[in-house]
Design a protein around this motif. Structure first.
Motif, PDB file in Angstrom:
ATOM      1  N   SER A  93       4.766 -10.523  -0.217  1.00  0.00           N
ATOM      2  CA  SER A  93       5.674 -10.524  -1.116  1.00  0.00           C
ATOM      3  C   SER A  93       5.487 -10.421  -2.601  1.00  0.00           C
ATOM      4  CB  SER A  93       6.786 -12.083  -0.475  1.00  0.00           C
ATOM      5  OG  SER A  93       7.413 -12.337  -1.201  1.00  0.00           O
ATOM      6  N   GLY A  94       4.730 -10.720  -2.681  1.00  0.00           N
ATOM      7  CA  GLY A  94       4.466 -10.831  -4.108  1.00  0.00           C
ATOM      8  C   GLY A  94       3.471  -9.213  -4.807  1.00  0.00           C
ATOM      9  N   PHE A  95       2.810  -8.982  -3.334  1.00  0.00           N
ATOM     10  CA  PHE A  95       2.265  -7.062  -4.018  1.00  0.00           C
ATOM     11  C   PHE A  95       3.343  -6.084  -4.180  1.00  0.00           C
ATOM     12  CE2 PHE A  95       1.269  -3.178  -1.597  1.00  0.00           C
ATOM     13  CZ  PHE A  95       0.509  -3.125  -2.373  1.00  0.00           C
ATOM     14  N   MET A  96       4.047  -6.330  -2.956  1.00  0.00           N
ATOM     15  CA  MET A  96       5.447  -5.515  -2.632  1.00  0.00           C
ATOM     16  C   MET A  96       6.692  -5.611  -3.875  1.00  0.00           C
ATOM     17  SD  MET A  96       4.863  -3.524  -0.475  1.00  0.00           S
ATOM     18  CE  MET A  96       6.574  -3.335   0.292  1.00  0.00           C
ATOM     19  N   MET A 146      14.442   1.150  -0.467  1.00  0.00           N
ATOM     20  CA  MET A 146      13.857   1.110   0.602  1.00  0.00           C
ATOM     21  C   MET A 146      12.750  -0.373   0.075  1.00  0.00           C
ATOM     22  SD  MET A 146      11.960   4.555   2.443  1.00  0.00           S
ATOM     23  CE  MET A 146      12.719   5.523   1.954  1.00  0.00           C
ATOM     24  N   ILE A 147      11.977  -0.730  -0.744  1.00  0.00           N
ATOM     25  CA  ILE A 147      10.754  -1.462  -1.024  1.00  0.00           C
ATOM     26  C   ILE A 147      11.992  -2.849  -0.465  1.00  0.00           C
ATOM     27  CG2 ILE A 147       9.600  -2.477  -2.949  1.00  0.00           C
ATOM     28  CD1 ILE A 147       8.774   0.271  -3.685  1.00  0.00           C
ATOM     29  N   PRO A 148      12.919  -3.378  -1.298  1.00  0.00           N
ATOM     30  CA  PRO A 148      13.189  -5.116  -0.612  1.00  0.00           C
ATOM     31  C   PRO A 148      13.571  -4.789   0.734  1.00  0.00           C
ATOM     32  CG  PRO A 148      14.369  -4.396  -2.715  1.00  0.00           C
ATOM     33  CD  PRO A 148      13.361  -3.080  -2.452  1.00  0.00           C
ATOM     34  N   GLN A 149      13.604  -4.228   1.334  1.00  0.00           N
ATOM     35  CA  GLN A 149      14.403  -4.287   2.286  1.00  0.00           C
ATOM     36  C   GLN A 149      13.127  -3.748   3.413  1.00  0.00           C
ATOM     37  OE1 GLN A 149      16.531  -2.091   1.139  1.00  0.00           O
ATOM     38  NE2 GLN A 149      17.772  -2.938   0.557  1.00  0.00           N
ATOM     39  N   LEU A 150      12.001  -2.823   3.179  1.00  0.00           N
ATOM     40  CA  LEU A 150      10.622  -3.242   4.233  1.00  0.00           C
ATOM     41  C   LEU A 150       9.959  -4.373   3.820  1.00  0.00           C
ATOM     42  CD1 LEU A 150       9.773   0.725   2.769  1.00  0.00           C
ATOM     43  CD2 LEU A 150      10.117   0.159   5.025  1.00  0.00           C
ATOM     44  N   THR A 151      10.638  -5.331   2.991  1.00  0.00           N
ATOM     45  CA  THR A 151       9.242  -6.008   2.286  1.00  0.00           C
ATOM     46  C   THR A 151       9.565  -7.273   3.194  1.00  0.00           C
ATOM     47  OG1 THR A 151       9.260  -5.691   0.007  1.00  0.00           O
ATOM     48  CG2 THR A 151       8.662  -7.735   1.020  1.00  0.00           C
ATOM     49  N   TYR A 184       4.920  -3.991  -6.771  1.00  0.00           N
ATOM     50  CA  TYR A 184       5.179  -2.532  -6.409  1.00  0.00           C
ATOM     51  C   TYR A 184       6.726  -1.576  -7.041  1.00  0.00           C
ATOM     52  CZ  TYR A 184       4.878   2.632  -4.434  1.00  0.00           C
ATOM     53  OH  TYR A 184       4.504   3.459  -4.407  1.00  0.00           O
ATOM     54  N   ASN A 185       7.037  -2.573  -6.007  1.00  0.00           N
ATOM     55  CA  ASN A 185       8.677  -2.763  -7.057  1.00  0.00           C
ATOM     56  C   ASN A 185       8.755  -2.061  -8.281  1.00  0.00           C
ATOM     57  OD1 ASN A 185      11.643  -2.566  -6.487  1.00  0.00           O
ATOM     58  ND2 ASN A 185      11.512  -4.506  -6.853  1.00  0.00           N
ATOM     59  N   ALA A 186       8.336  -3.276  -8.763  1.00  0.00           N
ATOM     60  CA  ALA A 186       8.041  -3.513 -10.715  1.00  0.00           C
ATOM     61  C   ALA A 186       7.982  -2.401 -11.246  1.00  0.00           C
ATOM     62  CB  ALA A 186       7.532  -4.941 -10.811  1.00  0.00           C
ATOM     63  N   ARG A 187       6.651  -1.634 -10.772  1.00  0.00           N
ATOM     64  CA  ARG A 187       5.992  -0.357 -11.009  1.00  0.00           C
ATOM     65  C   ARG A 187       6.580   0.721 -10.966  1.00  0.00           C
ATOM     66  NH1 ARG A 187       1.040   0.017 -12.821  1.00  0.00           N
ATOM     67  NH2 ARG A 187       0.627   2.551 -11.982  1.00  0.00           N
ATOM     68  N   VAL A 188       7.464   1.042  -9.827  1.00  0.00           N
ATOM     69  CA  VAL A 188       8.510   2.100  -9.220  1.00  0.00           C
ATOM     70  C   VAL A 188       9.552   1.800  -9.841  1.00  0.00           C
ATOM     71  CG1 VAL A 188       7.128   3.012  -7.293  1.00  0.00           C
ATOM     72  CG2 VAL A 188       8.608   0.859  -6.749  1.00  0.00           C
ATOM     73  N   ALA A 189      10.275   0.592 -10.815  1.00  0.00           N
ATOM     74  CA  ALA A 189      11.297   0.746 -10.767  1.00  0.00           C
ATOM     75  C   ALA A 189      11.659   1.902 -11.849  1.00  0.00           C
ATOM     76  CB  ALA A 189      11.635  -0.297 -10.608  1.00  0.00           C
ATOM     77  N   ILE A 190      13.272   1.565 -11.946  1.00  0.00           N
ATOM     78  CA  ILE A 190      13.306   2.924 -13.352  1.00  0.00           C
ATOM     79  C   ILE A 190      13.275   2.025 -14.850  1.00  0.00           C
ATOM     80  CG2 ILE A 190      15.348   4.395 -14.531  1.00  0.00           C
ATOM     81  CD1 ILE A 190      15.610   5.703 -11.288  1.00  0.00           C
TER      82      ILE A 190
END
Length: 332
Positions: free
Chosen positions: A317-320, A257-262, A323-329
């Protein structure tokens, strides 16, 4: 043509009807920029939070086995996302807000809040002699939580403060509260408390509802993208439907979801400029309107407004992305 920003120190002479920081007609154009920026950030922050929560609810309802919940969610999504966003904001302001009763017959809401055509009157927190310092301590402690969590993972001595520091700061805030100032009807209007103007209510309602329709589709597609075997595995472990959703399915769907939510968060932030249509004092309405007309500095004012929106969206955009990098596998 002279290009410069010397006009920022000049006296404005006009009033801004809604402001979260002190403001008077004797303040400068630079101060007006700060006041309008805070009004824009306030509308964007509330819209993002409400739009995300409502979108998640509508997305889950779209996958419900209940026919009524599924049909209601589909109807809301199709109506909202297929009508102009500006029209929805005006609808909320002209039809819904103006239909509310006058202050004398305002709707009493839980918590001492009053809703009327003049807006939402809420109780305000009056601090004791400590002033705003307890709130600053709470904000600082919340910002330090990730640092202390990192120390706890590395088994350092101050790692214990990760969960306790915000709790201690919250206790300090509660002990520093002197009393609550409830709104009271005097004459034709309420005095005391905090007033949320009808323009902000209509803008937030229009923005958050519009964004929720797109967030709902993102949530639905992301949940359906998780392999069916994950649900079956959760069921075989004895988890209920809600436990399987929040503990197994949703954490995996969140990565999708995160890229689309951004994109939706960026669109909502830019759409706060539509508040100019209902006279909400945000950046475009005040700075690219009133200030531009008074000073005649079209190039400078438009440059400032564009730079500020660019900075806000790059920060989101930078924060998301972080966060996306932190939750990525992490694959080896």
């Amino acid at each position: 043509m002279n290009f410069g920003f010397a006009f920022l120190s000049q006296r404005t002479g006009f009033d801004i009807p809604f402001h979260v920081v002190p403001w008077s007609t004797a303040d400068s154009y630079g101060r007006a920029l700060w006041v309008c920026l805070l009004n824009t950030l306030l509308a964007a922050a509330i819209g993002i939070v409400l739009g995300s929560l409502l979108g998640f609810l509508l997305g889950v309802m779209r996958l419900s086995a209940n026919w009524l919940a599924r049909s209601l969610s589909l109807a809301i999504i199709e109506i909202v996302r297929n009508t102009p966003q500006l029209l929805q904001i005006i609808f909320w302001y002209v039809v819904m807000i103006q239909a509310l009763p006058p202050p004398r017959n305002g709707l009493a809401l839980p918590g001492g809040m009053i809703l009327s055509v003049r807006g939402l009157n809420m109780p305000s927190i009056e601090m004791g002699t400590a002033g705003l310092w307890p709130f600053l301590l709470l904000v600082a402690s919340l910002c330090l939580v990730p640092v202390f969590r990192g120390l706890r993972r590395r088994r350092r001595v101050f790692g214990w403060a990760a969960p306790l520091l915000p709790a201690i700061a919250l206790v300090v805030v509660l002990l520093s509260v002197d009393h609550l100032d409830y709104p009271t009807l005097r004459g034709f209007n309420y005095v005391g408390g905090v007033v949320v103007p009808p323009e902000l209510i209509a803008l937030v309602a229009g923005l958050s509802l519009y964004m929720s329709a797109f967030v709902a589709e993102i949530v639905r597609a992301s949940l359906q993208g998780i392999a069916k075997g994950q649900r079956e595995a959760a069921s075989s472990l004895g988890l209920s439907g809600a436990q399987a959703l929040f503990l197994v399915i949703l954490p995996q769907a969140l990565r999708v979801m995160i890229p689309q939510l951004t994109n939706q968060y960026l669109n909502l932030t830019k759409s706060t400029s539509l508040g100019a249509a209902i006279a909400y004092p945000e950046l475009v309405q005040i700075y690219a309107g009133t200030v531009l007309n008074q000073t005649g500095r079209a190039l400078e004012t438009m440059f400032l407004v564009m730079i500020i929106f660019l900075g806000i969206n790059l920060a989101i955009s930078g924060f998301m992305a972080w966060y996306n990098a932190r939750v990525a596998i992490v694959e080896r």
